[in-house]
Design a protein around this motif. Structure first.
Motif, PDB file in Angstrom:
ATOM      1  N   THR A   1       0.866  -1.178   0.000  1.00 21.10           N
ATOM      2  CA  THR A   1       0.000   0.000   0.000  1.00 21.10           C
ATOM      3  C   THR A   1       0.901   1.225   0.000  1.00 21.10           C
ATOM      4  N   VAL A   2       0.623   2.144  -0.919  1.00 21.19           N
ATOM      5  CA  VAL A   2       1.449   3.353  -1.024  1.00 21.19           C
ATOM      6  C   VAL A   2       0.690   4.555  -0.474  1.00 21.19           C
ATOM      7  N   LYS A   3       1.448   5.570  -0.126  1.00 20.23           N
ATOM      8  CA  LYS A   3       0.862   6.814   0.374  1.00 20.23           C
ATOM      9  C   LYS A   3       0.159   7.539  -0.780  1.00 20.23           C
ATOM     10  N   PRO A   4      -0.970   8.191  -0.486  1.00 16.77           N
ATOM     11  CA  PRO A   4      -1.669   8.941  -1.539  1.00 16.77           C
ATOM     12  C   PRO A   4      -0.725   9.949  -2.204  1.00 16.77           C
ATOM     13  N   GLY A   5      -0.783   9.980  -3.526  1.00 15.81           N
ATOM     14  CA  GLY A   5       0.045  10.898  -4.296  1.00 15.81           C
ATOM     15  C   GLY A   5       1.411  10.362  -4.661  1.00 15.81           C
ATOM     16  N   SER A   6       1.769   9.186  -4.156  1.00 14.62           N
ATOM     17  CA  SER A   6       3.101   8.630  -4.449  1.00 14.62           C
ATOM     18  C   SER A   6       3.074   7.522  -5.493  1.00 14.62           C
ATOM     19  N   GLU A   7       1.934   7.321  -6.122  1.00 15.07           N
ATOM     20  CA  GLU A   7       1.792   6.206  -7.058  1.00 15.07           C
ATOM     21  C   GLU A   7       2.832   6.238  -8.181  1.00 15.07           C
ATOM     22  N   LYS A   8       2.988   7.354  -8.837  1.00 16.91           N
ATOM     23  CA  LYS A   8       3.922   7.435  -9.968  1.00 16.91           C
ATOM     24  C   LYS A   8       5.366   7.322  -9.496  1.00 16.91           C
ATOM     25  N   VAL A   9       5.682   7.893  -8.345  1.00 16.18           N
ATOM     26  CA  VAL A   9       7.033   7.768  -7.784  1.00 16.18           C
ATOM     27  C   VAL A   9       7.330   6.303  -7.493  1.00 16.18           C
ATOM     28  N   PHE A  10       6.345   5.601  -6.917  1.00 13.72           N
ATOM     29  CA  PHE A  10       6.516   4.184  -6.620  1.00 13.72           C
ATOM     30  C   PHE A  10       6.710   3.380  -7.904  1.00 13.72           C
ATOM     31  N   GLU A  11       5.847   3.588  -8.879  1.00 13.31           N
ATOM     32  CA  GLU A  11       5.957   2.849 -10.140  1.00 13.31           C
ATOM     33  C   GLU A  11       7.313   3.093 -10.800  1.00 13.31           C
ATOM     34  N   ASN A  12       7.781   4.326 -10.779  1.00  8.81           N
ATOM     35  CA  ASN A  12       9.088   4.641 -11.344  1.00  8.81           C
ATOM     36  C   ASN A  12      10.205   3.972 -10.542  1.00  8.81           C
ATOM     37  N   GLY A  13      10.063   3.943  -9.227  1.00  8.30           N
ATOM     38  CA  GLY A  13      11.053   3.277  -8.383  1.00  8.30           C
ATOM     39  C   GLY A  13      11.139   1.786  -8.668  1.00  8.30           C
ATOM     40  N   VAL A  14      10.005   1.153  -8.877  1.00  9.54           N
ATOM     41  CA  VAL A  14      10.003  -0.276  -9.225  1.00  9.54           C
ATOM     42  C   VAL A  14      10.685  -0.477 -10.574  1.00  9.54           C
ATOM     43  N   ARG A  15      10.395   0.400 -11.519  1.00  2.70           N
ATOM     44  CA  ARG A  15      11.027   0.311 -12.844  1.00  2.70           C
ATOM     45  C   ARG A  15      12.548   0.414 -12.710  1.00  2.70           C
ATOM     46  N   GLN A  16      13.023   1.345 -11.883  1.00  6.02           N
ATOM     47  CA  GLN A  16      14.463   1.501 -11.667  1.00  6.02           C
ATOM     48  C   GLN A  16      15.062   0.305 -10.931  1.00  6.02           C
ATOM     49  N   ALA A  17      14.270  -0.306 -10.056  1.00 11.13           N
ATOM     50  CA  ALA A  17      14.760  -1.422  -9.247  1.00 11.13           C
ATOM     51  C   ALA A  17      14.718  -2.762  -9.977  1.00 11.13           C
ATOM     52  N   ALA A  18      13.983  -2.850 -11.068  1.00 11.13           N
ATOM     53  CA  ALA A  18      13.837  -4.134 -11.773  1.00 11.13           C
ATOM     54  C   ALA A  18      15.178  -4.806 -12.052  1.00 11.13           C
ATOM     55  N   PRO A  19      16.204  -4.087 -12.538  1.00 13.40           N
ATOM     56  CA  PRO A  19      17.492  -4.753 -12.779  1.00 13.40           C
ATOM     57  C   PRO A  19      18.128  -5.323 -11.517  1.00 13.40           C
ATOM     58  N   LEU A  20      17.839  -4.744 -10.357  1.00 12.05           N
ATOM     59  CA  LEU A  20      18.374  -5.266  -9.100  1.00 12.05           C
ATOM     60  C   LEU A  20      17.819  -6.662  -8.832  1.00 12.05           C
ATOM     61  N   PHE A  21      16.524  -6.821  -9.077  1.00 12.33           N
ATOM     62  CA  PHE A  21      15.895  -8.134  -8.911  1.00 12.33           C
ATOM     63  C   PHE A  21      16.412  -9.107  -9.964  1.00 12.33           C
ATOM     64  N   LEU A  22      16.431  -8.647 -11.212  1.00  8.63           N
ATOM     65  CA  LEU A  22      16.757  -9.548 -12.319  1.00  8.63           C
ATOM     66  C   LEU A  22      18.182 -10.095 -12.258  1.00  8.63           C
ATOM     67  N   ARG A  23      19.084  -9.391 -11.600  1.00  4.04           N
ATOM     68  CA  ARG A  23      20.444  -9.913 -11.471  1.00  4.04           C
ATOM     69  C   ARG A  23      20.638 -10.724 -10.186  1.00  4.04           C
ATOM     70  N   ALA A  24      19.604 -10.785  -9.358  1.00  3.30           N
ATOM     71  CA  ALA A  24      19.691 -11.545  -8.111  1.00  3.30           C
ATOM     72  C   ALA A  24      19.723 -13.043  -8.394  1.00  3.30           C
ATOM     73  N   LYS A  25      20.461 -13.750  -7.582  1.00  2.00           N
ATOM     74  CA  LYS A  25      20.553 -15.209  -7.707  1.00  2.00           C
ATOM     75  C   LYS A  25      19.153 -15.811  -7.637  1.00  2.00           C
ATOM     76  N   GLY A  26      18.802 -16.599  -8.643  1.00  2.00           N
ATOM     77  CA  GLY A  26      17.544 -17.336  -8.650  1.00  2.00           C
ATOM     78  C   GLY A  26      16.314 -16.565  -9.075  1.00  2.00           C
ATOM     79  N   CYS A  27      16.456 -15.299  -9.452  1.00  2.00           N
ATOM     80  CA  CYS A  27      15.289 -14.534  -9.886  1.00  2.00           C
ATOM     81  C   CYS A  27      14.978 -14.857 -11.342  1.00  2.00           C
TER      82      CYS A  27
END
Length: 99
Positions: A9-35
């Motif tokens: 659950t995100v704070k009201p008004g932070s939806e786009k910031v959160f979505e952008n943060g997930v987009r930026q973080a995707a490579p962190l997950f994808l390079r993780a062992k077993g992802c």
């Protein structure tokens, strides 16, 4: 295959910031062992709720390898300020598949 489902659950008004943060973080997950990939879903009925779905080879790849990594700390830095409370995280594995 283990499927992690993090309901966030995100704070009201932070939806786009959160979505952008997930987009930026995707490579962190994808390079993780077993992802084996991830996707972000927005809950239609509850606009401030998202589900992050991550496929892991084994449970320890998430709970031990990723959670103890610098990449996990970076993931939390990118999106943690958007959280409205702690994420609810569960893990599942398929017992049947149809269609």
């Amino acid at each position: 295959m283990i499927v992690e489902i993090a309901e966030i659950t995100v704070k009201p008004g932070s939806e786009k910031v959160f979505e952008n943060g997930v987009r930026q973080a995707a490579p962190l997950f994808l390079r993780a062992k077993g992802c084996h990939g991830l996707s972000l879903h927005h809950v239609v009925e509850t606009p401030l709720v998202y589900r992050l779905i991550v496929k892991w080879e084994a449970l320890d790849n998430h709970l031990v390898d990723f959670r103890n990594s610098d990449d996990f700390q970076e993931w939390r830095r990118l999106v943690g300020s958007c959280f409205d409370g702690a994420p609810n995280v569960t893990h599942s594995e398929a017992v049947a598949s149809y269609g």
